[in-house]
Scaffold this active site. Structure first.
Site, PDB file in Angstrom:
ATOM      1  N   ASP A 105     -12.894  36.411  85.273  1.00  0.00           N
ATOM      2  CA  ASP A 105     -14.003  35.634  85.802  1.00  0.00           C
ATOM      3  C   ASP A 105     -13.565  34.165  85.701  1.00  0.00           C
ATOM      4  O   ASP A 105     -12.698  33.832  84.885  1.00  0.00           O
ATOM      5  CB  ASP A 105     -15.237  35.915  84.922  1.00  0.00           C
ATOM      6  CG  ASP A 105     -16.385  35.020  85.252  1.00  0.00           C
ATOM      7  OD1 ASP A 105     -16.805  35.012  86.413  1.00  0.00           O
ATOM      8  OD2 ASP A 105     -16.861  34.306  84.348  1.00  0.00           O
ATOM      9  N   ASP A 127     -15.807  30.856  86.007  1.00  0.00           N
ATOM     10  CA  ASP A 127     -16.673  29.928  85.290  1.00  0.00           C
ATOM     11  C   ASP A 127     -17.086  30.525  83.942  1.00  0.00           C
ATOM     12  O   ASP A 127     -17.692  31.594  83.896  1.00  0.00           O
ATOM     13  CB  ASP A 127     -17.904  29.630  86.149  1.00  0.00           C
ATOM     14  CG  ASP A 127     -18.704  28.470  85.609  1.00  0.00           C
ATOM     15  OD1 ASP A 127     -18.143  27.699  84.807  1.00  0.00           O
ATOM     16  OD2 ASP A 127     -19.870  28.340  85.976  1.00  0.00           O
ATOM     17  N   GLY A 175     -22.969  33.826  85.970  1.00  0.00           N
ATOM     18  CA  GLY A 175     -22.328  34.924  86.705  1.00  0.00           C
ATOM     19  C   GLY A 175     -23.098  35.403  87.918  1.00  0.00           C
ATOM     20  O   GLY A 175     -22.621  36.240  88.684  1.00  0.00           O
ATOM     21  N   ARG A 183     -25.441  32.131  93.906  1.00  0.00           N
ATOM     22  CA  ARG A 183     -26.292  30.945  94.119  1.00  0.00           C
ATOM     23  C   ARG A 183     -27.690  31.338  94.572  1.00  0.00           C
ATOM     24  O   ARG A 183     -28.685  30.844  94.055  1.00  0.00           O
ATOM     25  CB  ARG A 183     -25.625  30.043  95.161  1.00  0.00           C
ATOM     26  CG  ARG A 183     -26.178  28.644  95.191  1.00  0.00           C
ATOM     27  CD  ARG A 183     -25.456  27.834  96.262  1.00  0.00           C
ATOM     28  NE  ARG A 183     -24.017  27.936  96.158  1.00  0.00           N
ATOM     29  CZ  ARG A 183     -23.162  27.716  97.153  1.00  0.00           C
ATOM     30  NH1 ARG A 183     -23.607  27.357  98.336  1.00  0.00           N
ATOM     31  NH2 ARG A 183     -21.857  27.845  96.975  1.00  0.00           N
ATOM     32  N   SER A 198     -18.475  32.709  92.441  1.00  0.00           N
ATOM     33  CA  SER A 198     -18.649  31.376  93.025  1.00  0.00           C
ATOM     34  C   SER A 198     -17.975  31.223  94.379  1.00  0.00           C
ATOM     35  O   SER A 198     -16.815  31.588  94.554  1.00  0.00           O
ATOM     36  CB  SER A 198     -18.094  30.322  92.069  1.00  0.00           C
ATOM     37  OG  SER A 198     -18.153  29.052  92.686  1.00  0.00           O
ATOM     38  N   ASN A 251     -17.289  28.364  95.346  1.00  0.00           N
ATOM     39  CA  ASN A 251     -16.476  27.171  95.107  1.00  0.00           C
ATOM     40  C   ASN A 251     -15.234  27.492  94.282  1.00  0.00           C
ATOM     41  O   ASN A 251     -14.538  26.577  93.833  1.00  0.00           O
ATOM     42  CB  ASN A 251     -17.310  26.109  94.378  1.00  0.00           C
ATOM     43  CG  ASN A 251     -18.487  25.629  95.230  1.00  0.00           C
ATOM     44  OD1 ASN A 251     -18.283  25.065  96.291  1.00  0.00           O
ATOM     45  ND2 ASN A 251     -19.706  25.896  94.777  1.00  0.00           N
ATOM     46  N   ASP A 260     -17.544  36.320  80.704  1.00  0.00           N
ATOM     47  CA  ASP A 260     -18.422  35.647  79.737  1.00  0.00           C
ATOM     48  C   ASP A 260     -19.888  36.000  79.971  1.00  0.00           C
ATOM     49  O   ASP A 260     -20.745  35.571  79.198  1.00  0.00           O
ATOM     50  CB  ASP A 260     -18.279  34.121  79.824  1.00  0.00           C
ATOM     51  CG  ASP A 260     -18.877  33.570  81.106  1.00  0.00           C
ATOM     52  OD1 ASP A 260     -18.554  34.103  82.188  1.00  0.00           O
ATOM     53  OD2 ASP A 260     -19.684  32.628  81.032  1.00  0.00           O
TER      54      ASP A 260
END
Ligand code: B16
Ligand code: MG
Length: 209
Positions: free
Chosen positions: A8, A10, A45, A48, A115, A117, A169
């Site tokens: 993962d 972020d 996780g 958006r 994400s 991004n 996470d």
């Protein structure tokens, strides 16, 4: 040790949590919606649009599709602006050395992130071309806890899920890994989640799996 690690992004390789929070908080404040760090933890996780739905649970009125889209776009513009100053120094503790050491064992390394991004962030932290496969929020239809993001990463590596660790996470990411048949490794918030197959305290503990 298995043949590959799917990370993962972020919260595992880099932390942009505070930027997500600041951007969502500014939107929530403008809309008069209560939002705090505890609610923010539920966004970890999560895509958006799903994140916005969680924030709107507290809204005093209902929002239409177009309004929701506009709010998500506005949040992303603010979030993107705050990512501009990311550098390789923002890699989380132990990440650089541990990834290099894992590579020396012959393990394949991939990213599986919700994400949209993710590729931008990877470029900013000096990992634009580093991974053997990257699958992100632009490549999937179903977000975590659906295992799609990790299954696509495993397919790009030409490996079965049972040959790969997924390092996460977020609880929702561990759920995705377990549902996909991966070996789920929890770190940080997910380290105390009992569905994870392994719990690690430090990123470098991956070398001991
Ligand atoms: P974006 P990950 C996730 O990244 C974040 O943890 C989550 O907070 C965010 O809402 C999601 O990406 C979508 O991000 O708005 O940039 O598309 O942990 O899956 O790497
Ligand atoms: Mg995460």
């Amino acid at each position: 040790m298995k043949k590959a690690f799917i990370f993962d992004l972020d919260g595992v390789l880099v932390s942009t949590d505070r930027y997500h929070y600041a951007a969502w908080k500014s939107i929530a404040d403008e809309e008069g919606i209560y939002f705090d760090e505890t609610i923010n933890n539920r966004l970890r996780g999560v895509s958006r649009r799903e994140s916005l739905k969680i924030i709107l649970e507290r809204a005093p009125r209902t929002y239409g599709e177009e309004e929701e889209h506009a709010l998500a776009e506005k949040k992303n513009e603010r979030y993107r602006a705050s990512l501009e100053n990311l550098t390789p120094a923002d890699r989380l503790a132990g990440v650089s050395e541990t990834l290099e050491a894992l590579r020396r064992t012959g393990a394949l390394l991939a990213v599986g992130s919700s994400s949209k991004n993710a590729r931008y962030i990877l470029g900013k932290i000096g990992y634009g071309d580093y991974f053997d496969a990257v699958v992100d929020g632009n490549d999937i239809v179903n977000g975590k806890p659906d295992p799609e993001v990790f299954l696509k990463a495993a397919a790009l590596l030409h490996l079965s899920p049972c040959d790969c660790y997924v390092v996460e996470d977020a609880k929702t990411g561990i759920d995705a890994a377990v549902r996909g048949g991966f070996c789920a490794v929890g770190i940080h918030d997910a380290a105390c989640y009992d569905r994870a197959d392994h719990a690690i305290k430090a990123f470098s503990d991956l070398l001991g799996l």
